[in-house]
Design a protein around this motif. Structure first.
Motif, short mmCIF file in Angstrom:
data_model
loop_
_atom_site.label_atom_id
_atom_site.label_comp_id
_atom_site.label_asym_id
_atom_site.label_seq_id
_atom_site.Cartn_x
_atom_site.Cartn_y
_atom_site.Cartn_z
N VAL A 55 0.84 -1.20 0.00
CA VAL A 55 0.00 0.00 0.00
C VAL A 55 0.88 1.25 0.00
CG1 VAL A 55 -1.69 1.31 1.33
CG2 VAL A 55 -1.91 -1.16 1.14
N ARG A 56 1.90 1.23 0.83
CA ARG A 56 2.77 2.40 0.92
C ARG A 56 3.42 2.72 -0.42
NH1 ARG A 56 8.28 2.70 1.73
NH2 ARG A 56 9.06 4.64 2.64
N SER A 57 3.89 1.67 -1.13
CA SER A 57 4.55 1.93 -2.41
C SER A 57 3.57 2.53 -3.42
CB SER A 57 5.18 0.65 -2.95
OG SER A 57 4.18 -0.24 -3.37
N ILE A 58 2.32 2.06 -3.37
CA ILE A 58 1.32 2.63 -4.29
C ILE A 58 1.04 4.09 -3.91
CG2 ILE A 58 -1.06 2.47 -5.09
CD1 ILE A 58 -0.82 -0.58 -4.53
N VAL A 59 0.87 4.34 -2.61
CA VAL A 59 0.58 5.70 -2.15
C VAL A 59 1.70 6.65 -2.57
CG1 VAL A 59 0.23 7.16 -0.12
CG2 VAL A 59 -0.83 4.91 -0.23
N LEU A 60 2.95 6.19 -2.41
CA LEU A 60 4.09 7.06 -2.73
C LEU A 60 4.10 7.44 -4.21
CD1 LEU A 60 7.06 5.62 -0.64
CD2 LEU A 60 5.72 7.68 -0.24
N VAL A 81 -3.83 14.30 -7.86
CA VAL A 81 -3.76 14.42 -6.40
C VAL A 81 -3.31 15.83 -6.02
CG1 VAL A 81 -2.62 13.59 -4.30
CG2 VAL A 81 -3.32 11.97 -6.06
N GLU A 82 -2.31 16.32 -6.75
CA GLU A 82 -1.88 17.69 -6.50
C GLU A 82 -3.03 18.66 -6.74
OE1 GLU A 82 1.62 18.41 -8.81
OE2 GLU A 82 2.83 17.07 -7.55
N GLY A 83 -3.81 18.36 -7.80
CA GLY A 83 -4.98 19.18 -8.09
C GLY A 83 -5.95 19.18 -6.93
N THR A 130 -7.54 16.08 4.04
CA THR A 130 -6.63 14.94 3.91
C THR A 130 -7.37 13.60 3.87
OG1 THR A 130 -5.01 16.21 5.10
CG2 THR A 130 -4.56 13.88 4.88
N TRP A 131 -8.36 13.45 4.76
CA TRP A 131 -8.98 12.13 4.83
C TRP A 131 -9.80 11.82 3.58
CZ3 TRP A 131 -14.28 11.39 4.94
CH2 TRP A 131 -15.06 12.54 5.21
N ILE A 132 -10.42 12.87 2.98
CA ILE A 132 -11.15 12.64 1.72
C ILE A 132 -10.16 12.30 0.62
CG2 ILE A 132 -12.53 13.75 -0.10
CD1 ILE A 132 -14.08 15.17 1.95
N LEU A 133 -9.04 13.02 0.63
CA LEU A 133 -7.99 12.78 -0.35
C LEU A 133 -7.55 11.32 -0.29
CD1 LEU A 133 -6.29 14.64 -2.26
CD2 LEU A 133 -4.52 14.49 -0.52
N ARG A 157 -10.86 8.93 -1.12
CA ARG A 157 -11.49 9.03 -2.42
C ARG A 157 -10.49 8.97 -3.56
NH1 ARG A 157 -16.26 12.23 -3.67
NH2 ARG A 157 -15.65 11.49 -5.73
N HIS A 158 -9.30 9.54 -3.35
CA HIS A 158 -8.38 9.67 -4.48
C HIS A 158 -7.22 8.69 -4.45
CE1 HIS A 158 -10.47 13.26 -5.78
NE2 HIS A 158 -10.46 13.66 -4.53
N ILE A 159 -6.79 8.33 -3.28
CA ILE A 159 -5.61 7.46 -3.21
C ILE A 159 -6.00 6.00 -3.01
CG2 ILE A 159 -3.52 6.96 -1.89
CD1 ILE A 159 -3.18 9.92 -1.52
#
Lengths: 311, 313
Positions: free
Chosen positions: A189-194, A202-204, A212-215, A218-220
Motif C-alpha cells: 500500500v505504501r509503495s502505491i501511495v508514494l 492528487v496535487e490538483g 486529507t482524509w477525503i484525499l 477518495r483519491h488514493i
C-alpha cells in the motif's frame, strides 16, 4: 473555446476510464484461471456450508468400538435412543473412532474461515497503516522500521511465538497469522501511495483544498484495491497452509475442533498402518490452496498486469 | 565497497533492535509473573525469587531490557528449566541437524531449479515450460508435511529404500547420515524449487530480450554459452534476492520437516519449547533464526557486485 473542448475531452476520457475499470472486472471473471480456481473454491465453500447434510455424523463423536478402521469399512453406530445404524466410513476412522469423512468435511469450515479472516483482517490493518505511512511523512520512518523488524522474523516463527504468548485457540491462531502478514500489505500500500501522491490529479485535489482524509479515501485508496485483492488471495492461501502447519505441530487450533491440520496431527502416530488419516485431509488442503493460488494468478494477470510482469 | 558494507551493517541495527524488543516483550506480554513462567510449573518459590533477582524483574522495564540485552550480547541466553540446561548448550546440541538439512536442501533445490528455470525460459511456451510453471503452483500449494508423509510412504514404507525417520550424526556414520537426509531435504526442497524456478524463468525471460543476447547470438556463440554466461549471469541478481528471501521459507519449513522426520534440530526444539512453554528457549531460537535470516540477506546484497559489475557501491 479551447477550454471547453479540453473539458469535453477530459470528461470523455473519464467516462472511458470508468467503463474500462468495470470491464476489467469482467475480464477478470472470464479468465480461465479465475474460473477454474473459483469453481473448486466454490465447491469447497458449499461442502463447508452443507457439511451436516452430506451424510456426515458428529465429527467429534468418539466411538471406542470403531477405532482405526480402514476406508470403506462398514460401522455399526449405536444411537442415543438405543437403535443401531449401519454406515460405511468411506475415509475410515481415526484412533478415537471418529469418522474421518465427517471430520474432513467439517474441517473445510475451519480452513476457509481462517483463510478469509486472515486475508481480510491483514489487508484492512495493512491498508490503514500503509496509507498513514505513505502519506504522513513523519510517521513513515518509525512505522517502516517496525515493519522491517517484523519481517526479519520468519513468518511461521513469528506466528509460533505469538501462539506461545496467547495460548492456542481459533482467534489467537488467526491473529498470530495476521501479524506477520501485515508488514507485506503495508509495504504494498505504501509503495502505491508514494507513486500516486505525485500524480497531477492528487496535487490538483490538494490545491483546491480537499481535506486529507477525503484525499486518502477518495483519491488514493481506490488505486490500491486491485493489487490488494490479488495480494489478499495469496495471503488466504498461505494462511490456510500456516494454520494447518501449526495445528499439525500441535500448537494451533485446539485438537477437539476438526481442522485439516488437527486430523493430520492425530494421524501421525499410526501413519505407517493407517495413512488415510493424513492422506484425505492432505488432498482437501492441497486442492483448496491450489484453487486459491490458481485464482490468484488469474486475478493478478488481469487486475494487476504490472505485478504479473515482475513474477 | 567497504563504505557500502558499513552502511548496510548500520542499516540492519534498527531491524535487529525491533526484533530484540519484540523477543524481550514476548515474556512480558504473557499473562502471569514472568519469573514463574520461566521457572515452569514445578518451580519452588525460592527458584522463582532467584530468577526474579537475576532478571531484575523488580526494576523498571527499561532496566530489565538493558539487563536482558546485555546478557544476550554476551552469549548468555538464560537457562531452560524444562530441559535443565543453559539455552546456549541446548542450541549447540541441536544446530547440526538443522544446518545439515538447510545445506542439503539449498544445494539440491538450487541445482535443480536454476537449470529447469533457464530451460523453461529458453523454450517459453513449450511443454517443459508449462510443466515447470504448473509444478511451481503445485509446489506452493501442497503443504510440506503432506509431501513428507507421501515420500515416507512411497520410499520408506512401500519400497523400503530409505529409513523412515531419525537422525545419525555426520561424524558417527556418514553413509547413514546421508540416507536420513534424502527424504527431509527432498520434502523441504519442493517449495523452494517452486519459488526459485519461477523467478529464474521470469528473470531469464526478461534478459533474453536484451540487445546483448542478440549480439552474442549474432557472433555465433553456442546456445549454452549464451544462456549460461550472458543470460543467467545477468539474471542472477533477482534469483539471488529470492533465494535470500526464501531462507524464511526454509526456516519455517525446517520446523515442520524436522517434526515429520524426527530430526532433533532447532525446528523440533522450537515446537518442543512452545509445547512446554519454555520461554528462554523460544526467545533465543527466534532471535537466532532472525539474525541468521538478516545476515544471509545482507551477504547476498553484498554479493550482487560479484555477479553484476554494473552494480557499484
Amino acid at each position: 473555446m479551447s477550454a471547453i473542448t479540453e473539458e469535453a475531452v477530459d470528461s470523455a476520457s473519464i467516462a472511458a476510464a470508468s467503463t474500462k475499470r468495470k470491464s476489467l472486472w469482467l475480464v477478470a471473471i472470464r479468465n480461465p484461471n479465475v474460473i477454474i480456481g473459483g469453481v473448486i473454491l466454490l465447491t469447497m465453500l458449499l461442502i463447508a456450508i452443507l457439511a451436516p447434510f452430506l451424510g456426515t455424523v458428529d465429527p467429534q463423536r468418539i466411538d471406542p468400538a470403531a477405532r482405526n478402521k480402514k476406508p470403506g469399512t462398514e460401522i455399526t453406530y449405536r444411537l442415543d435412543d438405543g437403535t443401531t445404524m449401519k454406515r460405511v466410513a468411506i475415509m475410515g476412522t481415526d484412533s478415537l473412532g471418529r469418522d474421518v469423512y465427517s471430520r474432513v468435511l467439517y474441517g473445510a469450515r475451519v480452513s476457509l474461515a481462517v483463510g478469509v479472516a486472515v486475508s481480510v483482517i491483514s489487508v484492512a490493518i495493512g491498508m490503514v497503516i500503509g496509507l498513514v505511512s505513505g502519506y504522513i511523512r513523519w510517521a513513515d520512518g518509525i512505522i517502516m522500521r517496525i515493519m522491517d523488524g517484523l519481517m526479519a522474523i520468519p513468518g511461521i516463527l513469528l506466528a509460533i511465538a505469538l501462539v506461545s504468548i496467547w495460548r492456542a485457540g481459533l482467534i489467537t491462531v488467526v491473529f498470530a497469522i495476521v501479524v506477520p502478514d501485515v508488514p507485506r500489505v503495508v509495504r504494498l500500500v505504501r509503495s502505491i501511495v508514494l507513486t500516486v501522491r505525485e500524480e497531477p490529479y492528487v496535487e490538483g485535489a490538494i490545491s483546491v483544498g480537499t481535506p486529507t482524509w477525503i484525499l486518502m479515501f477518495r483519491h488514493i485508496l481506490p488505486n490500491t484495491v486491485a493489487p490488494l485483492i490479488v495480494q489478499g488471495t495469496f495471503l488466504a492461501a498461505a494462511a490456510i497452509l500456516t494454520e494447518a502447519a501449526l495445528s499439525f505441530l500441535g500448537i494451533g487450533i485446539p485438537p477437539e475442533i476438526p481442522s485439516w491440520g488437527n486430523i493430520m496431527a492425530e494421524g501421525r502416530t499410526l501413519f505407517r498402518v493407517f495413512p488415510h488419516n493424513i492422506l484425505y485431509p492432505g488432498i482437501f488442503l492441497a486442492l483448496t490452496v491450489l484453487a486459491i493460488n490458481i485464482m490468484g494468478d488469474g486475478l493478478r494477470d488481469t487486475l494487476d498486469p504490472k505485478m504479473s510482469k515482475k513474477v | 565497497m567497504l563504505d557500502f558494507i558499513a552502511r548496510r551493517l548500520i542499516a540492519i541495527i534498527p531491524v535487529l533492535a525491533v526484533v530484540a524488543v519484540f523477543v524481550f516483550l514476548m515474556l512480558r506480554l504473557t499473562p502471569g509473573d514472568p519469573a514463574a513462567v520461566i521457572a515452569g510449573d514445578n518451580a519452588t518459590s525460592d527458584q522463582i525469587a532467584d530468577i526474579r533477582t537475576k532478571l531484575g524483574l523488580d526494576e523498571p522495564i527499561w532496566t530489565q531490557f538493558a539487563i536482558w540485552i546485555g546478557n544476550v550480547l554476551q552469549g548468555n541466553f538464560g537457562e531452560s528449566f524444562f530441559f535443565k540446561k543453559t539455552v546456549a548448550e541446548l542450541i549447540a546440541q541441536r544446530v547440526e541437524p538443522t544446518l545439515a538439512l538447510a545445506i542439503c536442501t539449498l544445494l539440491f533445490a538450487v541445482s535443480v531449479s536454476v537449470p529447469i528455470g533457464v530451460m523453461a525460459a529458453y523454450r517459453q511456451g513449450s511443454l517443459l515450460d508449462r510443466a515447470v510453471m504448473g509444478f511451481s503452483v503445485l509446489g506452493f500449494s501442497v503443504p510440506g508435511f503432506v509431501i513428507g508423509y507421501c515420500l515416507i510412504y512411497v520410499f520408506a514404507i512401500e519400497l523400503g529404500w530409505l529409513p523412515v525417520q531419525g537422525y545419525v550424526r555426520i561424524g558417527v556414520n556418514f553413509w547413514q547420515f546421508l540416507e536420513r537426509m534424502v527424504l527431509p531435504s527432498l520434502t523441504l526442497s519442493v517449495g523452494f524449487i517452486a519459488l526459485i524456478s519461477r523467478i529464474t524463468r521470469a528473470s531469464v525471460l526478461e534478459v533474453l530480450n536484451e540487445d546483448y543476447i542478440r549480439t552474442a547470438r549474432a557472433k555465433g556463440l553456442s546456445n549454452r554459452v549464451v544462456l549460461m554466461r550472458h543470460a543467467l549471469r545477468n539474471a542472477a541478481v533477482p534469483i539471488l534476492t529470492v533465494i535470500g528471501l526464501g531462507i524464511a521459507i526454509l526456516i519455517g519449513g525446517a520446523v515442520v520437516t524436522e517434526s515429520v522426520f524426527g530430526l532433533p534440530g532447532l525446528g523440533r526444539l522450537t515446537v518442543e519449547a512452545v509445547l512446554s512453554r519454555d520461554f528462554p528457549t523460544i526467545q533465543t531460537v527466534i532471535l537466532l533464526f532472525s539474525v541468521v535470516y538478516v545476515v544471509i540477506n545482507l551477504l547476498i546484497d553484498i554479493s550482487y557486485t560479484l555477479f553484476d559489475p554494473r552494480i557499484r557501491y
